[in-house]
Design an enzyme around this catalytic site. Sequence first.
Site, PDB file in Angstrom:
ATOM      1  CB  CYS A 143      51.776 -23.481  57.200  1.00 34.00           C
ATOM      2  SG  CYS A 143      51.698 -24.591  58.628  1.00 34.00           S
ATOM      3  CG  HIS A 263      56.218 -26.191  57.364  1.00 37.26           C
ATOM      4  ND1 HIS A 263      56.872 -25.998  58.562  1.00 37.26           N
ATOM      5  CD2 HIS A 263      54.892 -26.018  57.636  1.00 37.26           C
ATOM      6  CE1 HIS A 263      55.976 -25.714  59.498  1.00 37.26           C
ATOM      7  NE2 HIS A 263      54.777 -25.719  58.964  1.00 37.26           N
TER       8      HIS A 263
END
Lengths: 359, 359
Positions: A143, A263
Amino acid sequence: MRQWIQAGRGFSVKSKGYHVAIVGATGAVGTQMLSILEQRQFPIEKLTLLSSARSAGQTLRYNDQDITIQEATPDKFQGVDIALFSAGGSISKKLAPAAVEHGAIVIDNTSAFRMDEGIPLVVPEVNEKDLHDHNGIIANPNCSTIQMVVALEPIRQALGLKKVVVSTYQAVSGAGKNAIDEMKEQSQSILNNEEPKAQILPVKSAERHFPIAFNAVPQIDVFDENGYTFEEMKMINETKKIMHMPELKVAATCVRLPVETGHSESVYIEVEKEGKTVSDIHNLLEKAPGIVLQDSPQDQLYPMPSTAAGKLEVFVGRVRQDLDEKNGYHMWIVSDNLLKGAAWNSVQIAESLIKLELV
Amino acid sequence: MRQWIQAGRGFSVKSKGYHVAIVGATGAVGTQMLSILEQRQFPIEKLTLLSSARSAGQTLRYNDQDITIQEATPDKFQGVDIALFSAGGSISKKLAPAAVEHGAIVIDNTSAFRMDEGIPLVVPEVNEKDLHDHNGIIANPNCSTIQMVVALEPIRQALGLKKVVVSTYQAVSGAGKNAIDEMKEQSQSILNNEEPKAQILPVKSAERHFPIAFNAVPQIDVFDENGYTFEEMKMINETKKIMHMPELKVAATCVRLPVETGHSESVYIEVEKEGKTVSDIHNLLEKAPGIVLQDSPQDQLYPMPSTAAGKLEVFVGRVRQDLDEKNGYHMWIVSDNLLKGAAWNSVQIAESLIKLELV
C-alpha cells in the site's frame, strides 16, 4: 460513489463477462474489492467469493444479490478467469498456483510473489506494460509503495529521479479489522482514564504489543537483520522494481499512527534536472493519471487522511523546493490504503488486463 | 519523579537563593516549569507567579505552599533574578525588556527573540557556552528543534554534519491545553459516530480548522511565502543558529498527530566522515548528555511518545545506515515536548547560568 466510476482511465465493457473470484472476501480489503467491482460495473459473468472455513456459508451482497461465501480450496478455481487474492501470504502461496493451473490469472495483494523474477509488480499508472510479461500471477504492491510511485512517476518521467527519502504516517486499517477495533477500544479506555490493552499491533505474532491510540509506533511488520522493518524494505525494493530502476536511491522509515484509514507520506526527492520550480512540479502532477493536486498553502489546502479516505486517487500537496539542493523537493502524499493501496489497484490491474486483451 | 533529580548534569545549590518569576504560570508549559523547579530543588528564595488578569488571584502549589498568581505587569519584575517566560510571543515582546530593565535575566520560551542577533538560543547539551554572550535575554528554542539538536550534536562533533532532512510527528499539547481538550472531545465524538467539531487546530487564528483526532495534519503554525510553515522554518533556522552552522543543509516537514504529549521525528542525516557503523553511532549517543538510547529492534525496543512522555531525556532509536549513501543514517528521536522541548530546557538554562556564575 460516482467518483469511483469517473476515476482512473475508464474502460469499455466487453460483450463477454468474466468469472471473477475474490479470495479473502470478508477481510478489510476483500470487502472493498467487492464494493469497487460493483461501483466500476466490472463485466462479471460469475462471481465466486472465497474465505476461510470459518466464514464459509455467510453471504455478501453484490448487485442486489446475496452470494454465499465458500471455503477457499484448490478446486474452487475451475472456470475462474480472474482471481483477486487478499487473504495473507501463506494462502496465496498455497492456492495461487492451483488457480493458475485452472487457467485463472491471479492478482495477488499479498507480499508472497512481489519480488519474484517473472512476476510483474504493477501499478497501472506507472508500469501497466509489464502486464504483458505475466505468467499467470501478477503482484499488487504494498500500500505505501503504490501511492508513492503514482505521485513520483510523472516527476521521474520529466525530470529523472535520483533519490527518495520517505517517512510514512500509516493507518491502522492496513493491519486489518481487528486492529481498527483494538485502536477504538484503546482510545475509549484512555478517554476513560483506564489502562489501554494491546494484543495486535505492531505485529500480531510478535512478542511485545503497544497501544497505538494516542501514540506513534515506528514498527510496521517485523525487523530485517539490517535494522529496517520488512515494510521499509518492501517500499525500497518494490519502488525500484516497479520503476525498473535498480540504481534508484530509496530509503524509508515506516511509522504506524492512530488513524483508521489513509496513509500519509512525507517524501524528499532529488531529481536529475536542476532548477525546476514548484509550479513546474504542479504542472507535471496535474496532468498525470490518478493524482489529485491539493496544494494551496494560503488556503490551507493540503491532503489529509480525513479527506482522502474513501476516495480512489492519490492526493499530493505541500510541494516545496529544498532550500539547499537545487534538484531537491519535498511533498506530502496521502491515499486510502485500502483502495488505491490495495483493492482499487487490484481491480485496476484487472481492468488493464481486459484493455490490453490479456484475459 | 526521582528521575528528574537524577537527570541532566546536576548542579550544586549555592548558599544564595534566587528570586524566580514564571510568566504564564497557569499554561501547559508554565505548570511544568513550576513542577520541575520543585523536583530539581532549584535554589529559590522567592517565587513570583505571573499570568493574565483572568487567572490572577488563583493559587498554585509550590513546596507545600500556596502561591497567589499576580497579573503580569512591568512593575512585577522588581528584584527578580531569573524570569521564565512562556505566555506567548506578544507578552514576551511587551514584558521581557521591562524585566531586563529591572535586572532580571529572561529565559524566553517563545519565538519572539530566537533569531535576534545578540540573543543566545541555547540548548545546554549543545551550546551552553553561548550563555556568556547574553544581554539579559536568552531564548529557548522551539520544542521540535531542541530534541533534534540534542540527538545530532554528538554525531556532529565526532563525524561532522552536512545535511539533515526531518519529518516530524508532533503532539497536540504543543498547541496548549485547549487543543488537548479539543482532541479528546473529537475522539469521543468519532467513537460515538458523531461529527467532530474543530475550532483550534491547526492554527487557532487561521480561517480553516480540521479535526486532529484520528487524523494527521501537515500544518503547524502559519505558512511562509516559500511554502514552508513557520514551524518548519523555525527548525531550519534555529538548528543552524544553535550549532553555529549557517552552511548546514536542513529541511523539515512538520506534521501534527493525535498524540497528547511527546514529539517524534524521523531524521535522515549525511555526515562528513564515511563508513561509520550503527554501532559507532550508538557509542556516540550513549556517551552524550541528555540522551537515552533505545535501539534494539530484535527486542522491539525503540522510542515512542507513550514511553517518553513525563521524562526529561531525549530518546533515540531505529538508527540505520542508509543503504545507498556511505555517509547517510536514519534515526527516530522522541522527547516530551513540554519538558525537554520547553519547561525543562528553560530550567536547565537557569541551572547553567548558576553553574557558569552568570546570574
